[in-house]
Design an enzyme around this catalytic site. Structure first.
Site, PDB file in Angstrom:
ATOM      1  N   GLU B  62       7.604  -0.440  19.345  1.00  0.00           N
ATOM      2  CA  GLU B  62       8.730  -0.980  18.914  1.00  0.00           C
ATOM      3  C   GLU B  62       9.900   0.517  18.496  1.00  0.00           C
ATOM      4  O   GLU B  62      10.732  -0.152  18.215  1.00  0.00           O
ATOM      5  CB  GLU B  62       8.823  -1.197  17.465  1.00  0.00           C
ATOM      6  CG  GLU B  62       7.770  -2.760  18.023  1.00  0.00           C
ATOM      7  CD  GLU B  62       6.409  -3.008  18.450  1.00  0.00           C
ATOM      8  OE1 GLU B  62       5.249  -2.139  18.185  1.00  0.00           O
ATOM      9  OE2 GLU B  62       5.251  -3.900  18.715  1.00  0.00           O
ATOM     10  N   HIS B 131       2.987 -12.228   9.563  1.00  0.00           N
ATOM     11  CA  HIS B 131       3.973 -12.267  10.800  1.00  0.00           C
ATOM     12  C   HIS B 131       4.696 -13.508  10.485  1.00  0.00           C
ATOM     13  O   HIS B 131       4.725 -14.952  10.540  1.00  0.00           O
ATOM     14  CB  HIS B 131       2.668 -13.804  12.239  1.00  0.00           C
ATOM     15  CG  HIS B 131       1.556 -12.052  13.178  1.00  0.00           C
ATOM     16  ND1 HIS B 131       0.810 -11.907  11.861  1.00  0.00           N
ATOM     17  CD2 HIS B 131       2.184 -12.013  13.842  1.00  0.00           C
ATOM     18  CE1 HIS B 131      -0.100 -11.008  12.714  1.00  0.00           C
ATOM     19  NE2 HIS B 131       0.876 -11.224  14.330  1.00  0.00           N
TER      20      HIS B 131
END
Ligand SMILES: Cc1ncc(C[n+]2csc(CCOP(=O)(O)OP(=O)(O)O)c2C)c(N)n1
Ligand SMILES: [Mg+2]
Lengths: 337, 328
Positions: B62, B131
């Protein structure tokens, strides 16, 4: 095919070595002027001098085209000068003045000069690595035959973006030369004491890069080796990695006396000063002392002048604090009466 | 003349990216699993049309997805950065906040960083604390960033297209529970919704609810129920959080004299506080009831369903506050 043999000085042409020496001397003179201004309180903030490391900047950048690009670090003045940035604009930037490379808004750690392919120094260790990789990725997407050189220190190899960035460069076969300036220190810490495994080159090789080592205080050796690597990278040879062994002759910043290191050892490192070594080599090649002195005094004169000019220059107009932030949702400048 | 089609929020985004990639060869998308359509199918089929160089499958890196996008943007490409889940963008905060947001300014305007950072956000199905987060407020705090959070499919097309054409880095927040939401979307491949202006989602005279993303739908349900009780709620769908549409919010509050701000994110330090404070600073004299905020309790999101549900903003919660505010 890994190659960790230490390249030694090649049979360099005298004129080329003169040019390299001049670049190094200009960097040294710039750094000394910056150091003086910093100690005098004219330059605020941290100033990370590259005194002792000039051969890496000069030897690498001598092999780049203007359209090639570099990213650098907090210790990036030398790379900027070697890539062609105007030291006058750089010094204005250090002084936080109008006309600086970034209009005085970046300072020493954020010098950038896109016109010469200098994509920015960085205040965050290792942050330039993904940016360099992305610039190379962009070159590939746009079909441009640019090479990107990414400079960083031996401390940066312990941050995640080092692993991610090198892996990325391999996966996408990008035209990047990673240059690790191994000066033995990360701030006050011996970098070896906090680095596991075989170090930078072993890590680079494990990620699929060809890795080289060079005596980073031998400008001719750096120039010779990088002169071999850049055409290979430009020709589609994929990313490559270079460790340049050097030494930070001064403290971490201009105000750091570096008392944490063995003082005798540190003092002895001046014998390996890359400028002294290049000057010796030039004498051996027949250059006279007066020619060397002329180069030295021209460099010192230039940098004394840019520092004087920077001192005399105006600070940026206040509205620049609110300029160039964003097009959409930018803050509104309300002049204080 | 172009018509309208009923398509999903996900298809609207897919259309936006495809149209912008056709229009501008410098636009490309990168992220994990994009070659197979991305985890939510929001890139489905694009690799067939544009090839693997422009729909790039990346390593699970990322920081470098973000950092390389900054570098690629600085040299003239226009990356669409897929973060997969907003939660994972936290692995790339330096690259977003210190690099993307600052480069133009620090370098004295020499460079632009035109990139869209897509961050699927919010609670959906039993996804627990890593999440499910809504972290949009963090980014509104950062000079240099634009923050958008569309609710309708049409806005997801028009705002995403505007974000791709924008020269600023844009944090683009899509709600994971919205992918299947259907609505009328203009077919026009130049359909743009400008970054900044809000959308008046519902008119009402008694109370202004300012909200965004999935909470617009929740507020609409609450408004239906409120109407049956004689309370007319006006809903301002902010769409863009930075910059936010003060003009529309102020005009609505001037009319209703009451304000509630609703968001799925944790209430403490949420963007609702900014709106509430701004309205209080400018309009305290017109208010006939205290401004109210409704956000999530300051607790990580649970996995177990009843615990997860406890943290959800529901129409009932909105309705209760609306009743309190209008009783005054
Ligand atoms: C991410 C991050 N952590 C810490 C620092 C503080 N810092 C600035 S320079 C430096 C040492 C870097 O060492 P190295 O990479 O070897 O570069 P050198 O200073 O030796 O040129 C540190 C720790 C920083 N700027 N960024
Ligand atoms: Mg070091």
């Amino acid at each position: 095919m890994p190659n960790d043999a230490v390249h030694s000085s090649h049979n360099i042409d005298r004129d080329r070595l003169v040019d390299l020496y001049r670049t190094m001397r200009r960097i040294r003179a710039f750094e000394e002027a910056a150091e003086k201004a910093s100690l005098a309180g004219l330059v605020g903030g941290a100033v990370h001098l590259s005194i002792g490391q000039e051969a890496v900047a000069a030897g690498v950048c001598a092999n780049l085209r203007r359209t090639d690009q570099i990213t650098t670090t907090h210790r990036g003045h030398g790379h900027c000068i070697a890539k062609g940035t105007d030291p006058g604009a750089m010094m204005l930037e250090l002084f936080g003045k109008e006309g600086g490379t970034c209009g005085g808004k970046g300072g020493s750690m954020h010098i950038a000069d896109f016109d010469v392919g200098m994509l920015g120094a960085n205040g965050v260790v290792a942050a330039g690595i993904p940016i360099a990789v992305g610039a190379a990725h962009g070159a590939k997407l746009l079909g441009e035959d640019r090479v990107v050189v990414c400079f960083f220190g031996d401390g940066a190899i312990n941050r995640g973006p080092f692993m991610e960035g090198l892996n990325w460069a391999t996966v996408f076969q990008l035209p990047v030369l990673f240059v690790c300036e191994h000066n033995g220190f990360a701030s006050t810490t011996h970098s070896d004491a906090v680095t596991g495994g075989g170090g930078a080159n072993a890590r680079a090789e494990s990620l699929g890069l060809e890795a080289f080592e060079v005596d980073g205080n031998d400008v001719a050796a750096v120039d010779g080796l990088v002169g071999d690597l850049i055409p290979r990278i430009r020709g589609g040879g994929g990313p490559m990695f270079l460790s340049a062994r050097t030494y930070r002759l001064k403290g971490h910043t201009s105000v750091d006396p570096a008392l944490y290191r063995d003082q005798e050892h540190a003092a002895s490192q001046w014998d390996g000063d890359p400028l002294v070594r290049a000057a010796d080599e030039l004498r051996r090649l027949g250059l006279g002392d007066s020619d060397l002195t002329a180069i030295d005094s021209a460099a010192v004169g230039e940098m004394v002048r840019v520092a004087e000019a920077a001192d005399a220059a105006d600070t940026p107009a206040l509205e620049h604090a609110f300029a160039d932030i964003q097009d959409i949702g930018a803050p509104v400048w309300e002049a204080q009466s | 003349m172009s018509g309208m089609s009923v398509i999903s929020y996900q298809e609207a985004a897919l259309q936006a990216v495809a149209e912008e990639m056709r229009r501008d060869p410098r636009v490309w998308a990168l992220g994990e699993d994009l070659g197979r359509g991305g985890v939510f199918g929001q890139y489905r089929g694009l690799v067939d049309e544009f090839g693997p160089e422009r729909i790039a499958d990346t390593p699970i890196s990322e920081a470098t997805i973000m950092g390389a996008s900054v570098g690629a943007a600085l040299v003239g490409t226009r990356p669409v950065v897929e973060m997969r889940f907003a939660d994972f963008a936290l692995c790339a905060v330096d690259e977003m906040v210190n690099q993307a947001a600052k480069a133009r300014f620090m370098f004295g305007g020499q460079a632009r960083v035109p990139m869209v950072i897509r961050q699927p956000s919010g609670m959906w199905r039993s996804s627990a604390a890593q999440h499910s987060q809504s972290l949009e407020a963090w980014y509104t705090h950062i000079p240099g960033l634009v923050v958008a959070a569309p609710y309708t499919p049409a806005d997801n097309k028009g705002l995403l297209k505007s974000a791709i054409r924008c020269d600023d880095p844009v944090i683009y927040i899509e709600h994971k529970d919205n992918w299947a939401l259907e609505g009328e979307v203009p077919d026009d491949d130049d359909y743009l919704v400008p970054l900044g202006p809000a959308r008046l989602a519902r008119e009402g005279a008694d109370l202004t609810v300012v909200t965004w993303s999935k909470m617009v739908g929740v507020a609409e349900q609450a408004a239906e129920q409120a109407a049956e009780m004689g309370i007319e709620i006006e809903i301002v769908d902010l769409r863009t959080l930075w910059p936010w549409d003060q003009e529309m919010v102020f005009a609505s509050v001037a009319k209703t004299k009451r304000l509630m701000v609703v968001h799925e994110a944790v209430q403490v330090g949420g963007f609702g506080a900014e709106i509430a404070a701004t309205v209080a600073e400018h309009m305290a004299h017109v208010l006939v009831a205290p401004i109210r905020r409704l956000g999530a309790p300051r607790a990580p999101i649970s996995y177990a369903k009843p615990l997860e549900d406890l943290l959800r903003i529901t129409p009932d919660k909105i309705l209760n506050i609306a009743q309190e505010q209008t009783r005054a």
